[in-house]
Design a protein around this motif. Structure first.
Motif, mmCIF file in Angstrom:
data_model
loop_
_atom_site.group_PDB
_atom_site.id
_atom_site.type_symbol
_atom_site.label_atom_id
_atom_site.label_comp_id
_atom_site.label_asym_id
_atom_site.label_seq_id
_atom_site.Cartn_x
_atom_site.Cartn_y
_atom_site.Cartn_z
ATOM 1 N N GLY A 34 -12.804 -37.370 1.842
ATOM 2 C CA GLY A 34 -12.096 -36.172 2.315
ATOM 3 C C GLY A 34 -11.210 -36.468 3.501
ATOM 4 N N TYR A 35 -11.695 -37.305 4.417
ATOM 5 C CA TYR A 35 -10.896 -37.682 5.589
ATOM 6 C C TYR A 35 -9.695 -38.523 5.147
ATOM 7 C CZ TYR A 35 -9.591 -39.953 9.961
ATOM 8 O OH TYR A 35 -8.891 -40.424 11.044
ATOM 9 N N ARG A 39 -8.040 -34.127 4.258
ATOM 10 C CA ARG A 39 -8.673 -32.808 4.207
ATOM 11 C C ARG A 39 -9.449 -32.495 5.483
ATOM 12 N NH1 ARG A 39 -8.370 -31.120 -1.041
ATOM 13 N NH2 ARG A 39 -7.928 -32.750 -2.540
ATOM 14 N N LEU A 40 -9.767 -33.521 6.271
ATOM 15 C CA LEU A 40 -10.505 -33.335 7.519
ATOM 16 C C LEU A 40 -9.740 -33.995 8.656
ATOM 17 C CD1 LEU A 40 -14.131 -34.330 6.394
ATOM 18 C CD2 LEU A 40 -13.309 -32.026 6.857
ATOM 19 N N VAL A 65 -20.786 -31.142 2.895
ATOM 20 C CA VAL A 65 -19.735 -31.528 1.944
ATOM 21 C C VAL A 65 -19.379 -30.404 0.979
ATOM 22 C CG1 VAL A 65 -20.305 -33.983 2.082
ATOM 23 C CG2 VAL A 65 -21.412 -32.547 0.372
ATOM 24 N N ASP A 67 -17.399 -27.882 1.161
ATOM 25 C CA ASP A 67 -15.993 -27.481 1.085
ATOM 26 C C ASP A 67 -15.064 -28.647 0.733
ATOM 27 O OD1 ASP A 67 -16.405 -28.798 3.475
ATOM 28 O OD2 ASP A 67 -15.125 -27.471 4.661
ATOM 29 N N LEU A 68 -15.626 -29.766 0.288
ATOM 30 C CA LEU A 68 -14.826 -30.938 -0.085
ATOM 31 C C LEU A 68 -14.987 -31.238 -1.564
ATOM 32 C CD1 LEU A 68 -15.729 -33.306 2.878
ATOM 33 C CD2 LEU A 68 -13.597 -32.081 2.542
#
Length: 167
Positions: A34-35, A39-40, A65, A67-68
């Motif tokens: 995600g990073y 996304r983060l 996790v 929301d990923l």
């Protein structure tokens, strides 16, 4: 690097099930993906990783996790038209003509000034209506055309004044 797919825990007591080191590493892998996908933000990523390594239960990891996407998202094969770079607009031909006529005033003694003015005004009207490029060229032709015309007018007035003064 491939990230393992996130497998949700099932069963009646799954959220209260104690987390293993492998469970924590899977959650951190999802956070890294995600990073990496943007996304983060970095502070949020670091905070979640710290919480993942400190999590006691599978339910705590699932919340980190939730929301990923569960692993890297596949990239579309083609870019939607909305995100494609726009091509440069076509340059208006009258604007090119105005700039050429405006530049030629130096070599023609100002005789191409009037065509530069006419073409420049026509080009700017068309550019506003159609969205074509070349407004700068049209403006350059207009300025040079008006300067040449003003120089001709000043020269004629000077000749007229001299003619009246000599008579």
């Amino acid at each position: 690097m491939s990230y393992p797919a996130w497998q949700p825990w099932t069963g009646q007591n799954a959220p209260s099930l104690l987390a293993s080191n492998a469970d924590r590493e899977r959650a951190v892998d999802v956070l890294r993906a995600g990073y990496g996908e943007g996304r983060l933000e970095r502070p949020e990523f670091e905070k979640r990783v710290e919480r993942a390594y400190g999590a006691r239960t599978v339910g705590e990891l699932a919340l980190l996790v939730a929301d990923l996407p569960q692993g890297p998202m596949p990239q579309p094969a083609s870019v939607p038209v909305t995100f494609m770079p726009m091509g440069r607009p076509k340059t208006n031909e009258k604007a090119i003509g105005a700039a050429i006529c405006g530049g030629l005033v130096f070599f023609t003694g100002g005789l191409t000034g009037i065509p530069a003015i006419v073409l420049g005004h026509a080009a700017r009207t068309e550019i506003r209506r159609s969205g074509e490029g070349g407004d700068g060229l049209a403006l350059a032709g207009l300025v040079l055309g008006w300067l040449a015309t003003a120089a001709w007018a000043a020269g004629l007035i000077l000749l007229l004044v001299l003619a009246v003064a000599l008579v």
